[in-house]
Write a protein that holds these residues in place. Structure first.
Motif, mmCIF file in Angstrom:
data_model
loop_
_atom_site.group_PDB
_atom_site.id
_atom_site.type_symbol
_atom_site.label_atom_id
_atom_site.label_comp_id
_atom_site.label_asym_id
_atom_site.label_seq_id
_atom_site.Cartn_x
_atom_site.Cartn_y
_atom_site.Cartn_z
ATOM 1 N N THR A 183 1.110 -2.384 -2.049
ATOM 2 C CA THR A 183 0.138 -3.295 -1.967
ATOM 3 C C THR A 183 0.045 -4.148 -0.813
ATOM 4 O OG1 THR A 183 0.261 -3.671 -4.412
ATOM 5 C CG2 THR A 183 -0.767 -5.591 -3.331
ATOM 6 N N ALA A 205 -9.196 -5.377 4.528
ATOM 7 C CA ALA A 205 -9.491 -4.957 2.955
ATOM 8 C C ALA A 205 -10.237 -3.544 2.969
ATOM 9 C CB ALA A 205 -10.598 -5.935 2.470
ATOM 10 N N HIS A 206 -10.869 -3.448 4.190
ATOM 11 C CA HIS A 206 -11.598 -1.876 4.206
ATOM 12 C C HIS A 206 -10.383 -0.881 4.430
ATOM 13 C CE1 HIS A 206 -14.809 1.011 5.294
ATOM 14 N NE2 HIS A 206 -13.844 1.333 6.382
ATOM 15 N N ARG A 209 -8.573 -0.130 1.442
ATOM 16 C CA ARG A 209 -9.130 0.707 0.448
ATOM 17 C C ARG A 209 -8.877 2.298 0.742
ATOM 18 N NH1 ARG A 209 -12.776 -3.655 0.051
ATOM 19 N NH2 ARG A 209 -14.170 -2.540 1.785
ATOM 20 N N GLY A 212 -5.928 3.824 0.089
ATOM 21 C CA GLY A 212 -5.589 3.924 -1.327
ATOM 22 C C GLY A 212 -4.522 2.662 -1.852
ATOM 23 N N ASP A 214 -3.586 -1.193 -3.194
ATOM 24 C CA ASP A 214 -4.158 -2.442 -3.478
ATOM 25 C C ASP A 214 -4.308 -3.565 -2.378
ATOM 26 O OD1 ASP A 214 -4.577 -1.436 -6.196
ATOM 27 O OD2 ASP A 214 -2.608 -1.976 -6.962
#
Length: 343
Positions: A183, A205-206, A209, A212, A214
């Motif tokens: 995470t 954030a991008h 993601r 893979g 959190d």
């Protein structure tokens, strides 16, 4: 509201309306670059103060100056100190003087700082991570060459120099992923330039993601310790902490030590700016390095070009340098240390 002891000035209108004097000037001149609702609000304030246009004052021509103004958000962040030094060196190499002022997060103080610089007829103004709205920056850019560091340009005649936030986020996230983190938690200050934080947060954030992982966001005040403690308590899985800058990240170090989680294995910390704080052995922060000398050189050159001042190579720039905003985006580097690697 009225001004009893003297005729109302544009500065009086600006203070009452909570905007920059430059934006007042644009609005009262009927410029289409000012939003209709903003212009109407400023006109209403001007009317309530009994403002009248001073034709002789508005016709004064700006003289050529060898001073470049620098507006810093505060003096708490070591990065601001380092970028000011690099700007000072870049200005001196071109025979210019850097005039430094601190804007703070209080609009009236920030507007007064800008007004003071305009009052001494600087050749241009450089803002570092400014708190000003895009509308105010655009208005100031109509009066004097403007360059922002660490933020995207709002357009107009406002130039910008910044690191590639998307590239920086990929470097940070991929490194934390390689350390086995599941995470990513980004901790950013509540009171900061919205454009700057929004860009960094969105880029992280991008990148998370894409890797893979959190992703979550937590806000903090001037002390990132409580937010760090809450993040650790909320995640038992391997956690990658990304803190907005080194000045905040040092608050997280004692919290990590008292948590007794395995540094570099169970939790890993990274931050931004790679200041002298990151280098200190007691902190040893993994941090994104921003090329300060290049940031300073590019910002001064952009201002010189718009002001028609001599450039580093001795060439004379044409005043104005076009009407389009120019943007210089520099590549960041990630310097890894104990905070993510462990001992």
């Amino acid at each position: 509201m009225s001004i009893s002891n003297h005729a109302a000035t544009q500065s009086d209108v600006a203070r009452a309306a909570g905007v920059s004097r430059s934006l007042v000037s644009l609005a009262l001149s009927g410029s289409p670059k000012v939003a209709a609702d903003t212009r109407e609000r400023i006109e209403d304030v001007a009317a309530s103060l009994g403002y009248r246009v001073n034709v002789s004052a508005s016709s004064l021509a700006r003289k050529r100056s060898s001073i470049i103004g620098l507006v810093l958000p505060n003096l708490r962040n070591a990065f601001f100190e380092q970028i000011a030094a690099s700007l000072g060196r870049a200005a001196a190499q071109r025979g210019l003087t850097l005039f430094v002022t601190v804007g703070s997060d209080q609009p009236e103080v920030l507007h007064q700082a800008v007004e003071s610089l305009l009052g001494v007829r600087v050749a241009g103004i450089i803002f570092v991570s400014p708190w000003l709205s895009g509308e105010d920056l655009l208005a100031i850019g109509e009066e004097v060459p403007v360059c922002v560091i660490g933020r995207r340009s709002p357009g107009g005649r406002v130039d910008s120099v910044r690191v590639d936030e998307a590239a920086a986020a990929r470097l940070v996230v991929n490194h934390l992923a390689s350390r086995g983190m599941h995470t990513i938690c980004y901790i950013g200050p509540r009171l900061t330039d919205a454009a700057s934080r929004h860009d960094r947060e969105g880029s992280l954030a991008h990148a998370a993601r894409a890797a893979g992982l959190d992703f979550e966001v937590r806000s903090c005040g001037e002390d990132a310790g409580p937010a760090t403690r809450a993040a650790l308590q909320g995640h038992s899985e391997p956690l990658g902490l990304v803190i907005h800058n080194d000045a905040l990240a040092i608050d997280a170090v004692p919290v990590l030590r008292e948590s007794h989680r395995g540094l570099g294995d169970d939790v890993a910390l990274a931050s931004y700016d790679n200041t002298y704080l990151a280098l200190r052995e007691e902190f040893s922060l993994t941090s994104i390095d921003q090329p300060e000398e290049r940031l300073g050189e590019c910002a001064v050159d952009l201002v010189c070009q718009r002001a028609g001042l001599t450039l580093d190579d001795g060439a004379q720039a044409e005043p104005g340098a076009g009407t389009e905003a120019r943007s210089v985006v520099l590549e960041p580097q990630l310097v890894t240390r104990t905070s993510s690697l462990g001992r």
